[in-house]
Scaffold this motif. Structure first.
Motif, PDB file in Angstrom:
ATOM      1  N   VAL A 171     -11.807  -1.157   3.456  1.00  0.00           N
ATOM      2  CA  VAL A 171     -11.061  -0.655   2.299  1.00  0.00           C
ATOM      3  C   VAL A 171     -10.398   0.681   2.629  1.00  0.00           C
ATOM      4  N   VAL A 172     -11.141   1.586   3.235  1.00  0.00           N
ATOM      5  CA  VAL A 172     -10.578   2.901   3.561  1.00  0.00           C
ATOM      6  C   VAL A 172      -9.466   2.761   4.606  1.00  0.00           C
ATOM      7  N   ALA A 173      -9.657   1.919   5.594  1.00  0.00           N
ATOM      8  CA  ALA A 173      -8.610   1.727   6.613  1.00  0.00           C
ATOM      9  C   ALA A 173      -7.328   1.203   5.966  1.00  0.00           C
ATOM     10  N   GLU A 174      -7.455   0.260   5.062  1.00  0.00           N
ATOM     11  CA  GLU A 174      -6.275  -0.288   4.378  1.00  0.00           C
ATOM     12  C   GLU A 174      -5.593   0.785   3.532  1.00  0.00           C
ATOM     13  N   LEU A 175      -6.374   1.557   2.783  1.00  0.00           N
ATOM     14  CA  LEU A 175      -5.796   2.602   1.932  1.00  0.00           C
ATOM     15  C   LEU A 175      -5.116   3.701   2.759  1.00  0.00           C
TER      16      LEU A 175
END
Length: 165
Positions: free
Chosen positions: A53-57
């Motif tokens: 999730v953090v990588a995508e954001l």
């Protein structure tokens, strides 16, 4: 000295390549890697899913930065960079960097807490790396704020000079 048109054109080519690279990473590489790791170690889902999730954001934040830079390059080419309109796009860059930093810092705290609470995983290397990357992100955010202040001053000076002339 190189012509500004050539520099802007070259930067635009690199921005397109960077945007495509981020899209490939966002939709194929990172999710595929995380899903593969989940298949290998499903018990690590509480670590891998927040990382996904953090990588995508963060990649979305960087894509926003690339779009803002594209618009600013258009303003440079048209000699309108020293205007209030450019400050809005610089604000977009600043807020995207702030958001990416907050996402990453949150993940770093989560992972460091997990590593600290798991005695068999206590290795200072990863928390130090996460701290260093978070620190570097904070430096980038503060540097962008200084650059925005410089643009504001240059815009004010140019406006004053245009009024005098």
């Amino acid at each position: 000295m190189l012509n500004v048109k050539w520099i802007v054109a070259l930067l635009r080519v690199l921005l397109v390549l960077a945007f495509v690279f981020l899209l490939v990473m966002e939709f194929f590489s990172i999710p595929g890697d995380i899903l593969h790791d989940l298949g290998q170690a499903p018990e690590a889902a509480h670590l891998l899913l927040p990382m996904l999730v953090v990588a995508e954001l963060v990649m979305i934040c960087f894509q926003i930065v690339l779009v803002c830079i594209w618009v600013l390059l258009t303003m440079v080419r048209k000699d309108r960079i020293f205007s209030d309109a450019s400050l809005r796009w610089v604000d977009g860059i600043v807020w995207s960097f702030v958001a990416a930093w907050v996402f990453f810092a949150g993940l770093a705290v989560y992972l460091t807490a997990y590593l600290y609470l798991t005695p068999e995983l206590r290795d200072p290397g990863l928390p130090l790396l996460l701290f260093g990357l978070t620190l570097a992100g904070a430096v980038v955010v503060l540097l962008m704020l200084v650059m925005r202040a410089l643009l504001r001053q240059a815009t004010t000076l140019r406006t004053d000079m245009e009024e005098v002339i």
